[in-house]
Every structure is written in structure tokens, then in C-alpha cells.
Write a protein that holds these residues in place. Structure first.
Motif, PDB file in Angstrom:
ATOM      1  N   HIS A 122      46.748 -15.015  29.418  1.00 45.68           N
ATOM      2  CA  HIS A 122      47.183 -16.047  28.497  1.00 45.68           C
ATOM      3  C   HIS A 122      46.174 -16.297  27.182  1.00 45.68           C
ATOM      4  CE1 HIS A 122      50.696 -16.887  31.237  1.00 45.68           C
ATOM      5  NE2 HIS A 122      49.961 -16.397  32.200  1.00 45.68           N
ATOM      6  N   VAL A 125      46.655 -19.454  21.786  1.00 50.38           N
ATOM      7  CA  VAL A 125      47.112 -19.540  20.952  1.00 50.38           C
ATOM      8  C   VAL A 125      47.633 -20.634  19.924  1.00 50.38           C
ATOM      9  CG1 VAL A 125      48.695 -18.117  18.504  1.00 50.38           C
ATOM     10  CG2 VAL A 125      47.774 -16.825  20.337  1.00 50.38           C
ATOM     11  N   LYS A 128      51.569 -22.817  20.297  1.00 46.26           N
ATOM     12  CA  LYS A 128      52.204 -21.273  21.463  1.00 46.26           C
ATOM     13  C   LYS A 128      51.834 -21.384  22.706  1.00 46.26           C
ATOM     14  CE  LYS A 128      53.271 -18.188  17.167  1.00 46.26           C
ATOM     15  NZ  LYS A 128      54.102 -18.054  17.421  1.00 46.26           N
ATOM     16  N   ILE A 130      50.997 -18.187  25.502  1.00 44.22           N
ATOM     17  CA  ILE A 130      51.598 -16.853  25.791  1.00 44.22           C
ATOM     18  C   ILE A 130      51.381 -16.498  26.944  1.00 44.22           C
ATOM     19  CG2 ILE A 130      50.763 -14.412  24.259  1.00 44.22           C
ATOM     20  CD1 ILE A 130      50.921 -16.428  22.076  1.00 44.22           C
ATOM     21  N   ARG A 131      51.813 -15.352  27.557  1.00 45.36           N
ATOM     22  CA  ARG A 131      52.325 -14.480  28.413  1.00 45.36           C
ATOM     23  C   ARG A 131      51.863 -13.019  28.066  1.00 45.36           C
ATOM     24  NH1 ARG A 131      55.203 -13.115  33.412  1.00 45.36           N
ATOM     25  NH2 ARG A 131      57.233 -13.037  31.926  1.00 45.36           N
ATOM     26  N   THR A 470      54.322  -9.065  25.032  1.00 45.27           N
ATOM     27  CA  THR A 470      53.394 -10.134  24.958  1.00 45.27           C
ATOM     28  C   THR A 470      55.170 -11.746  24.680  1.00 45.27           C
ATOM     29  OG1 THR A 470      51.817  -9.219  23.527  1.00 45.27           O
ATOM     30  CG2 THR A 470      52.866 -12.014  22.846  1.00 45.27           C
ATOM     31  N   SER A 472      55.803 -14.995  23.511  1.00 45.53           N
ATOM     32  CA  SER A 472      55.466 -15.459  22.860  1.00 45.53           C
ATOM     33  C   SER A 472      56.419 -17.013  22.599  1.00 45.53           C
ATOM     34  CB  SER A 472      54.682 -15.229  21.419  1.00 45.53           C
ATOM     35  OG  SER A 472      54.666 -16.108  20.440  1.00 45.53           O
ATOM     36  N   GLN A 473      55.672 -17.624  23.544  1.00 42.66           N
ATOM     37  CA  GLN A 473      56.620 -19.367  22.598  1.00 42.66           C
ATOM     38  C   GLN A 473      56.138 -20.561  22.221  1.00 42.66           C
ATOM     39  OE1 GLN A 473      57.637 -21.206  27.582  1.00 42.66           O
ATOM     40  NE2 GLN A 473      58.321 -22.425  26.360  1.00 42.66           N
TER      41      GLN A 473
END
Ligand code: NAP
Length: 476
Positions: A122, A125, A128, A130-131, A470, A472-473
Motif C-alpha cells: 500500500h 500517495v 488516493k 493504493i493497493r 495496481t 488506485s482509488q
């Protein structure tokens, strides 16, 4: 002994009914025969692997790891019979074959542990969530050589199955029976139908299908640089993920602070494993002038004392070359070196072994070698030790790095600053310092330059069969 192939959980013959004979390289005795598979059967193997992939990939990691432990346990229980079969079709002394079974098993144990430790990442960022996670690439192919029939398979099957890939294995024509025996144990250990498939036969029709089918997403190949190049070219169409474990031409540097007796012990262990038919064997001995003569004399004496013979005979430490072309290549390299001025210190020709085929080469030490000699430039793949003298570290490193290959390199020294430096400057993927056996399952193994790319062993071996995703939320 089974002589069929494994496709979708069934043991099958070639559609044509054609078979290929498997001979004992030590005696030329017929050991068995295996199906000569073609394109149609290979396509069915791909169908099976593709069909089995979703369910295998979806299995909990712990369940896949348990299957790997079960394979290892079956191999342990069948150690003697696996080793005897390997000695029969490959020629290596029985003790070496037994050690190979243990080594092969260790890849299943290591992969089972490593896969349970893989975790999502993780990275931070701003703004965001991120996973970064990893998932199996899909259907994988393994093409393996004859010199370590079970270990080379294990290095590829263990990580592929651990991460959830399904697989098609094509072993070398000279040693398919060990691969079949291994696949049988994998089935007994609970590997489901279609997860592991095995096809034997001439490489061209099999490889053609494997490289053209877009469902195949990964090829792990161990073998010659020449075939590796060809597979890379042909794999380009489907942008196939590749691991190429190719030829080697390892230098062994023996520095002035080395104890000659232990240096020779290390040299013997590294050089003569599998009769010199090992990709990480030292092929170029680079020895400091102050100990050169004593090292060469001791290496020659220990080499001459090796006992050639059929691998099952007690006391045998050196088996045959795999085939006539292999022993002829060794002879050509020795003759070429002598013609160009090398001194033959011991060996130099064939050794007759009573009741055996004429395929045994004497352990050979050549002093005064130069860069023009074939044995200094090419992989001899036999029991030959070419030696050169050096004066200082710069010259030793320059000689060691003067090769297109970059698989293994060895050095014998106890000087900490020098050891640090060698780790930085020797052009090789695996560097053994006072260590004749740097290839173990828990650590990355593989080459650079013309020895290929990709790593086997530990979590690094798993990475070869995983793709990174990746997620990305925004606003996380
Ligand atoms: P090879 O001739 O390259 O064969 C290796 C495998 O590739 C065999 O299964 C062979 O099948 C197959 N093959 C041959 N031609 C092919 C083609 N056109 N398409 C697809 N597959 C093909 O090598 P080898 O003589 O068996 O093995 C010795 C070499 O392997 C040496 O150079 C050694 O250094 C290298 N090696 C490297 C490592 C490493 O980890 N870097 C380890 C061990 C050995 P057939 O047997 O049916 O021809």
C-alpha cells in the motif's frame, strides 16, 4: 515405471502411437520408451491447463502450499527409486542423484513457505488509496534440460503451482522418465487434473504449439543459449513472459591467501558435479602466480583419483558424458587447447570402463591456457579444468569478466575488502566465495548477459509467475 504422458489428469500415449527410446548413457541399455507427442496432444495439454487455471488460482494459498508439501513428502518417500531412475537415464553417480532429489524437494518446501508470505502493498500517495497486489500469470510452460532432470523441473513447477499457475512441462528427450516419475508423485500428492501436464517428444512440434497459443502466458526455459535465443524470438509474437536459464562459463579465482588444500577441495566439488555437465561448473581456473604450481599439482592429483564408472557401482564419482556428441566436444576442446600450446597436466583422453559404453572422459587439467582456446571461450560441459595464472587482482577480474556468459563465478580468498569488491564487479548472477555450492532453493539463482535472465528460488522465483496489479482509488 510409467511410460505415458499426463494430460488433464489422464495418462496417455501419442495419437500416432509413436514412441522415443530412452537409453542409459553409461551402457547404451534400453531403459524404456516415452510417447512422441505432436501438436494435437500439446494443444490438448494447453486446453487442460487453461481449463484448470481458474479453480487452481482460486484455491486458498494454504491449500496450494499443502499440496506442495505433499509433493515434497512423496519425493522423500520415493527418494531411492527416483535417484536410481535418474542415474539410469542420465548417468550421474547415485549419491549425486539422491542429493538432487533432496535439492529438488527443497524448492517445494521453500515455495510453499514463500507463497504464504506474499502480501499486498500500500504505497502512500496523497489523495488516493493504493493497493498493489499480485496474481498468477496463467498457463505456464517449463522446458528443461537433461543434466538435472528433476531439479530443473522442481525449480519451475514449485513456484508456478504455488502462486496458482497451471503448467505444461516438456522435459529433455534424454531424461523424460524422471519427469514422468515426478509427475506421477505429483498426482498422488493431490495435484488436480489439468494443473500439471507433461508432454514428451521432439521439441519442434511441441514448442510450436506452446509458443503460438495466446493462452500460454509464461515460458521458463533452462538449456542452451542458442535455444533460449530462438524461444525468445518466437515468444515475441504473444509477448510471452520469459525466464531463461542458459549456458554458463564460470571463472574460479584462486587468490594468493587461499589454502591450497581447501581451495582444491572447493574446486573439485564445484567442477566435477555431474561430471562437469553443470551450468555453474567452474570452466576457467584463474590462479595467483604464487600458488599456481602447487594448486595445479594438487588439482591434477585429486582429479586423477576420481573413479569413473556406471553410477550405481560403489565408489564411482564420475559418470559418463550424456552422449557421443558431448564426449566428442570435450575431446575437441582438449585437442584444440593442446594444439594452441596448453600443457596437459593430467587426463586428456577417454577412459575405458569395463562393461560400459565408450563415453567416459578422463578428468583433465590443462595449464597455460589462453583466450584463443575454445575451452576458454566456450562451455565445454565436461570434466576439464583449464587454468591460467594471474599477477594481481585487476588482471584476475579482467580475465574473469572476459566472457559473454554471466551465470556463476567463484573466488577463494578470505580478504574482506576483496570479497566486498568481487561481489560488486564480477559479472555473474551467482557468486560463490569459498563456496562450491551457491545454488540453494531459498536464494535467487540465475544469470546475466548471455546466461539469460529471470531468477529461480525463494520469493524471487515466485515473482516470475506473478503479474503486479495496481488498484488506485481516488479520494482514499
Ligand atoms: P538444449 O539443447 O538447449 O535443450 C534444453 C531443452 O530445450 C530440452 O528440453 C530440449 O528438448 C529443448 N529444445 C531443444 N530445441 C528446442 C527448440 N527448437 N524449441 C523448443 N525446445 C527445444 O540444452 P541441453 O543440451 O539439454 O542442456 C545443456 C545446456 O543447458 C547447457 O548450455 C547448460 O549450461 C544449460 N543449463 C543451464 C542452467 C541454468 O540454470 N542456467 C541449468 C542447467 C543447464 P530435447 O531434449 O527434446 O532436444
Amino acid at each position: 515405471m510409467r511410460e505415458a504422458n499426463l494430460i488433464d489428469g489422464a495418462w496417455v500415449a501419442a495419437d500416432s502411437g509413436r514412441t522415443l527410446e530412452v537409453l542409459d548413457p553409461a551402457t547404451d541399455a534400453l531403459i524404456g520408451s516415452v510417447p512422441a507427442m505432436g501438436g494435437a496432444e500439446t494443444r490438448r495439454a494447453v486446453d487442460a491447463a487453461a481449463g484448470a487455471f481458474p479453480a487452481w488460482a482460486a484455491r486458498p494459498v494454504e491449500a496450494r502450499a499443502a499440496t506442495l508439501h505433499a509433493i515434497s513428502a512423496r519425493m522423500a518417500a520415493n527418494r531411492s527409486s527416483l535417484a536410481a531412475l535418474m542415474t539410469a537415464e542420465q548417468g550421474k553417480p547415485l549419491a549425486e542423484a539422491e542429493a538432487e532429489v533432496d535439492y529438488a524437494r527443497s524448492f517445494f518446501e521453500v515455495a510453499a513457505s514463500a507463497v504464504e508470505m506474499l502480501e499486498d502493498e500500500h504505497p502512500e500517495v496523497p489523495g488516493k488509496a493504493i493497493r498493489v497486489h499480485r496474481r498468477p500469470v496463467g498457463v505456464a510452460v517449463a522446458i528443461t534440460p537433461w543434466n538435472f532432470p528433476i531439479a530443473m523441473l522442481a525449480k519451475k513447477v514449485a513456484p508456478a503451482l504455488a502462486v496458482g499457475c497451471t503448467q505444461i512441462v516438456k522435459p529433455a528427450e534424454q531424461t523424460p522418465l524422471s519427469a514422468i516419475a515426478f509427475a506421477e508423485l505429483a498426482v498422488e500428492a493431490g495435484v488436480p487434473a489439468g494443473v500439471l501436464n507433461l508432454v514428451t517428444g521432439e521439441p519442434a512440434p511441441i514448442a510450436e504449439v506452446l509458443l503460438e497459443d495466446a493462452r500460454v502466458r509464461k515460458l521458463s526455459f533452462t538449456g542452451s543459449t542458442e535455444v533460449g535465443r530462438l524461444l525468445m524470438r518466437e515468444g515475441a509474437t504473444n509477448l510471452l513472459r520469459l525466464s531463461l536459464e542458459l549456458g554458463g562459463h564460470a571463472p574460479m579465482l584462486v587468490f594468493e591467501d587461499a589454502d591450497v588444500e581447501s581451495a582444491v577441495r572447493i574446486a573439485m566439488a564445484a567442477k566435477y558435479r555431474n561430471g562437469g555437465q553443470t551450468c555453474i561448473c567452474p570452466n576457467r581456473f584463474i590462479v595467483h602466480e604464487s600458488i599456481h604450481d602447487s594448486f595445479v599439482a594438487a588439482l591434477a592429483a585429486s582429479s586423477a583419483a576420481l573413479v569413473s564408472g556406471i553410477g550405481t557401482q560403489p565408489g564411482v564419482t564420475l559418470g559418463p558424458m550424456i552422449d557421443d556428441a558431448a564426449i566428442e566436444k570435450v575431446e575437441e576442446h582438449v585437442a584444440d587447447a593442446i594444439r594452441l600450446g596448453a600443457t596437459l597436466v593430467t587426463g586428456g583422453g577417454r577412459r575405458r570402463v569395463a562393461g560400459a559404453a565408450d563415453r567416459f572422459h578422463e578428468p583433465t587439467v590443462l595449464a597455460g591456457c589462453t583466450g584463443e582456446m575454445r575451452c576458454w571461450r566456450e562451455e565445454t560441459f565436461g570434466p576439464v579444468c583449464p587454468v591460467r595464472m594471474f599477477r594481481d587482482d585487476e588482471e584476475a577480474i579482467e580475465l574473469a569478466n572476459d566472457s559473454e556468459y554471466g551465470l556463476a563465478a567463484y573466488a577463494i580468498t578470505s580478504e574482506p575488502a576483496r570479497i566486498e569488491r568481487l561481489g560488486a564487479v564480477l559479472r555473474a548472477g551467482v557468486i560463490g566465495i569459498n563456496d562450491p555450492g551457491p545454488a540453494v532453493a531459498a536464494v535467487p539463482f540465475g544469470g546475466i548477459r548471455h546466461s539469460g535472465f529471470g531468477r529461480e528460488g525463494g520469493r524471487w522465483g515466485l515473482e516470475e509467475y506473478l503479474e503486479i496489479v495496481t488498484v488506485s482509488q481516488a479520494g482514499g
